[in-house]
Scaffold this motif. Structure first.
Motif, PDB file in Angstrom:
ATOM      1  N   ASN A  51      -2.160  -5.766  -9.625  1.00  0.00           N
ATOM      2  CA  ASN A  51      -2.479  -4.425  -9.124  1.00  0.00           C
ATOM      3  C   ASN A  51      -2.868  -3.477 -10.249  1.00  0.00           C
ATOM      4  O   ASN A  51      -3.765  -2.648 -10.086  1.00  0.00           O
ATOM      5  N   THR A 104      -7.147   0.289   2.713  1.00  0.00           N
ATOM      6  CA  THR A 104      -6.632   0.201   1.345  1.00  0.00           C
ATOM      7  C   THR A 104      -5.764   1.406   1.027  1.00  0.00           C
ATOM      8  O   THR A 104      -4.635   1.270   0.545  1.00  0.00           O
ATOM      9  N   ASN A 108      -2.429  -0.779   1.907  1.00  0.00           N
ATOM     10  CA  ASN A 108      -2.197  -1.634   0.746  1.00  0.00           C
ATOM     11  C   ASN A 108      -1.700  -0.866  -0.472  1.00  0.00           C
ATOM     12  O   ASN A 108      -0.742  -1.296  -1.129  1.00  0.00           O
ATOM     13  N   ARG A 111       2.001   0.132  -0.367  1.00  0.00           N
ATOM     14  CA  ARG A 111       2.846  -1.041  -0.601  1.00  0.00           C
ATOM     15  C   ARG A 111       2.847  -1.415  -2.081  1.00  0.00           C
ATOM     16  O   ARG A 111       3.880  -1.796  -2.634  1.00  0.00           O
ATOM     17  N   ASN A 112       1.684  -1.323  -2.718  1.00  0.00           N
ATOM     18  CA  ASN A 112       1.607  -1.615  -4.154  1.00  0.00           C
ATOM     19  C   ASN A 112       2.453  -0.628  -4.951  1.00  0.00           C
ATOM     20  O   ASN A 112       3.149  -1.018  -5.902  1.00  0.00           O
ATOM     21  N   TRP A 136       1.333  -6.977   3.300  1.00  0.00           N
ATOM     22  CA  TRP A 136       0.167  -6.721   2.455  1.00  0.00           C
ATOM     23  C   TRP A 136      -0.963  -7.664   2.825  1.00  0.00           C
ATOM     24  O   TRP A 136      -2.122  -7.255   2.943  1.00  0.00           O
ATOM     25  N   TRP A 139      -2.647  -6.773   6.212  1.00  0.00           N
ATOM     26  CA  TRP A 139      -3.593  -5.669   6.048  1.00  0.00           C
ATOM     27  C   TRP A 139      -4.808  -6.106   5.236  1.00  0.00           C
ATOM     28  O   TRP A 139      -5.924  -5.630   5.464  1.00  0.00           O
ATOM     29  N   ASN A 140      -4.609  -7.007   4.297  1.00  0.00           N
ATOM     30  CA  ASN A 140      -5.738  -7.506   3.518  1.00  0.00           C
ATOM     31  C   ASN A 140      -6.700  -8.303   4.392  1.00  0.00           C
ATOM     32  O   ASN A 140      -7.905  -8.272   4.174  1.00  0.00           O
TER      33      ASN A 140
END
Length: 159
Positions: A51, A104, A108, A111-112, A136, A139-140
């Motif tokens: 990330n 994103t 995402n 979460r990152n 994650w 969603w990706n």
């Protein structure tokens, strides 16, 4: 048929959305599976490193540049309303802006950020890691499909 500068914008849209779809597809199909197979401490540390590395000019130019391009294509489409391609252009822009960029930002990245706050070797990180991977990745998948569909819509606009 689209021509001139509008053709160039649309071709760039195909390339940007396609490249983004490819990067997301790689994560959905094998990167996340590989990270999930690691012990949680190593998986968390590796994902945090990924990330951090992702926020570099090469990926950001493609990802954010394509978002700007999609917005430009949408605005130009509303102004010019090209015969026979407006629906595809607007659909491609909406898919990328909402399904890729929007997901994103809304799913995402938060979460990152939460994962980055965890100390990789702790019980808390180990407990949260499986849910992080599952959510994650789900969603990706959305980002992958939306980016690929945006590329297809832009491509169809060129035909």
């Amino acid at each position: 048929m689209i021509d001139g500068p509008y053709f160039v914008l649309t071709v760039l849209g195909v390339l940007g959305t396609g490249l983004t779809a490819g990067a997301f597809c790689a994560f959905s199909t094998f990167v996340m599976r590989g990270l999930a197979s690691l012990p949680p401490a190593q998986g968390v540390a590796a994902m945090n490193a990924v990330n951090t590395a992702a926020v570099r000019p090469a990926f950001m130019l493609v990802f954010l540049g394509t978002a700007v391009l999609a917005a430009v294509i949408a605005v130009v489409t509303f102004v010019l309303w090209p015969e026979g391609a407006a629906v595809e252009l607007l659909l491609g822009s909406a898919l990328y802006l909402f399904g890729s960029f929007g997901v994103t930002a809304a799913a995402n990245v938060p979460r990152n950020t939460a994962l980055l706050r965890l100390e990789p070797g702790t019980a808390e990180a180990a407990g949260r890691w499986p849910a992080y991977v599952r959510e994650w990745t789900a969603w990706n998948h959305v980002r992958t499909v939306a980016s690929a569909a945006a590329a297809l819509a832009y491509l169809l606009a060129l035909t």
